[in-house]
Write a protein that holds these residues in place. Structure first.
Motif, mmCIF file in Angstrom:
data_model
loop_
_atom_site.group_PDB
_atom_site.id
_atom_site.type_symbol
_atom_site.label_atom_id
_atom_site.label_comp_id
_atom_site.label_asym_id
_atom_site.label_seq_id
_atom_site.Cartn_x
_atom_site.Cartn_y
_atom_site.Cartn_z
ATOM 1 N N ASP A 1 0.862 -1.178 0.000
ATOM 2 C CA ASP A 1 0.000 0.000 0.000
ATOM 3 C C ASP A 1 0.896 1.224 0.000
ATOM 4 O O ASP A 1 2.123 1.111 0.037
ATOM 5 C CB ASP A 1 -0.923 -0.020 1.220
ATOM 6 N N CYS A 2 0.296 2.409 -0.016
ATOM 7 C CA CYS A 2 1.084 3.639 -0.070
ATOM 8 C C CYS A 2 2.075 3.701 1.098
ATOM 9 O O CYS A 2 1.672 3.668 2.258
ATOM 10 C CB CYS A 2 0.163 4.857 -0.036
ATOM 11 N N PRO A 3 3.374 3.782 0.807
ATOM 12 C CA PRO A 3 4.368 3.833 1.886
ATOM 13 C C PRO A 3 4.375 5.183 2.608
ATOM 14 O O PRO A 3 4.970 5.299 3.676
ATOM 15 C CB PRO A 3 5.693 3.604 1.160
ATOM 16 N N ALA A 4 3.677 6.178 2.056
ATOM 17 C CA ALA A 4 3.642 7.492 2.709
ATOM 18 C C ALA A 4 2.493 7.586 3.708
ATOM 19 O O ALA A 4 2.680 8.033 4.831
ATOM 20 C CB ALA A 4 3.544 8.591 1.662
ATOM 21 N N CYS A 5 1.274 7.157 3.295
ATOM 22 C CA CYS A 5 0.116 7.346 4.187
ATOM 23 C C CYS A 5 -0.564 6.043 4.572
ATOM 24 O O CYS A 5 -1.482 6.044 5.388
ATOM 25 C CB CYS A 5 -0.882 8.313 3.555
ATOM 26 N N GLY A 6 -0.171 4.928 3.967
ATOM 27 C CA GLY A 6 -0.739 3.634 4.336
ATOM 28 C C GLY A 6 -2.030 3.283 3.617
ATOM 29 O O GLY A 6 -2.587 2.206 3.806
ATOM 30 N N ALA B 1 -0.049 5.815 -8.164
ATOM 31 C CA ALA B 1 -0.162 7.101 -7.468
ATOM 32 C C ALA B 1 -1.252 6.953 -6.412
ATOM 33 O O ALA B 1 -2.350 6.480 -6.715
ATOM 34 C CB ALA B 1 -0.500 8.210 -8.447
ATOM 35 N N CYS B 2 -0.944 7.323 -5.188
ATOM 36 C CA CYS B 2 -1.890 7.199 -4.079
ATOM 37 C C CYS B 2 -3.043 8.182 -4.284
ATOM 38 O O CYS B 2 -2.816 9.364 -4.519
ATOM 39 C CB CYS B 2 -1.181 7.478 -2.765
ATOM 40 N N THR B 3 -4.269 7.691 -4.179
ATOM 41 C CA THR B 3 -5.421 8.579 -4.357
ATOM 42 C C THR B 3 -5.725 9.366 -3.080
ATOM 43 O O THR B 3 -6.523 10.298 -3.103
ATOM 44 C CB THR B 3 -6.678 7.780 -4.790
ATOM 45 N N SER B 4 -5.081 9.011 -1.953
ATOM 46 C CA SER B 4 -5.271 9.786 -0.718
ATOM 47 C C SER B 4 -4.279 10.931 -0.607
ATOM 48 O O SER B 4 -4.655 12.070 -0.357
ATOM 49 C CB SER B 4 -5.137 8.886 0.514
ATOM 50 N N CYS B 5 -2.978 10.623 -0.783
ATOM 51 C CA CYS B 5 -1.968 11.667 -0.535
ATOM 52 C C CYS B 5 -1.197 12.071 -1.791
ATOM 53 O O CYS B 5 -0.400 13.009 -1.757
ATOM 54 C CB CYS B 5 -0.996 11.220 0.563
ATOM 55 N N GLY B 6 -1.386 11.345 -2.896
ATOM 56 C CA GLY B 6 -0.739 11.725 -4.148
ATOM 57 C C GLY B 6 0.649 11.140 -4.368
ATOM 58 O O GLY B 6 1.255 11.346 -5.421
#
Ligand SMILES: [Zn+2]
Length: 265
Positions: free
Chosen positions: A12-17, A36-41
């Motif tokens: 999953d997104c390593p920045a926001c999970g 590209a993460c749809t939560s944090c970009g």
């Protein structure tokens, strides 16, 4: 050893999970899928090789180098990792002067220290290195100057140092490789003393040149670059992990790499 031995991890997104993402086919290559993460970009490689398994099961730096030679014509993970290891060997003298200016004195840990040529005297150099061959080369050099080099993955080996042990930590071309960048920044913070500094150099995904060059931008390396930070992405993660953030290169929008200093308050 075959390519099949290279196990993959889906993340999953390593920045926001967040699991929410959209595929980025224009920056994907072969089996390696960019998202590209749809939560944090944040932009990241969705499927990454499981290096930890390889490191524990094989003397991988030799095996992979031989494998790379044999597979020269093929786009393979072995080849990518061989390239990733060799570019770290290049020593840049002006970088040494820069590190000296930033750290001043004291104990400094070089994560991915390679041959151990980055940290000039009078810094007391310590290292963590994933390659047994490079660890064997750098460890005696560091011992002569009061430090030593541990062999193994960064997050795991950081646990071997006591809290607040270091005045500084250097991560040059490291954060873009680690499948758990947030965990790595957190583990580094623990070993820094209050006021200690983490110097980071990594590719700048926000650079104007990436828009110009597209998929040919020099920051793309498959599959060894797994995190694609812009300056704001890194600033957000650093602050979340409890650091103060200072951008060192003033012309970051036009620079393929960013140089950043994180300070433990
Ligand atoms: Zn995210």
């Amino acid at each position: 050893m075959t390519a099949e031995a290279l196990a993959e991890i889906e993340r999953d997104c390593p920045a926001c999970g967040s699991a929410g993402h959209r595929p980025v086919p224009e920056y994907s290559q072969g089996p390696w899928r960019m998202a590209a993460c749809t939560s944090c970009g944040f932009t990241y490689l969705k499927n990454v090789p499981d290096y930890s398994r390889l490191v524990s099961e094989f003397a991988w730096e030799k095996t992979w180098a031989e494998e790379a030679k044999r597979r020269k014509s093929e786009r393979s993970a072995f080849r990518a990792v061989d390239a990733a290891t060799s570019f770290r060997w290049k020593f840049r003298r002006d970088a040494g002067a820069r590190y000296l200016k930033v750290f001043g004195a004291g104990r400094v840990l070089d994560i991915g220290c390679g041959r151990g040529d980055s940290l000039p005297a009078p810094l007391i150099p310590y290292g963590i290195e994933l390659s047994a061959g490079l660890q064997a080369e750098s460890d005696p050099k560091f011992r002569e100057r009061g430090g030593y080099v541990l062999l193994g993955p960064a997050i795991e080996k950081l646990g071997d140092f006591e809290e607040g042990f270091f005045d500084g930590v250097l991560m040059s071309s490291i954060l873009e490789h680690d499948m758990n960048p947030r965990g790595l920044l957190t583990a580094v913070r623990r070993v820094l003393k209050d006021g200690g500094k983490l110097y980071l150099k990594l590719p700048n995904f926000g650079v104007s040149n990436r828009h110009v060059r597209g998929p040919k931008w020099c920051g793309f390396r498959y599959p060894d670059h797994v995190n694609y930070f812009t300056v704001p992405d890194l600033e957000r993660m650093a602050k979340d992990c409890g650091y103060a953030f200072t951008q060192l290169n003033r012309f970051a929008p036009f620079s393929d790499n960013m140089h950043v200093l994180l300070t433990k308050p």
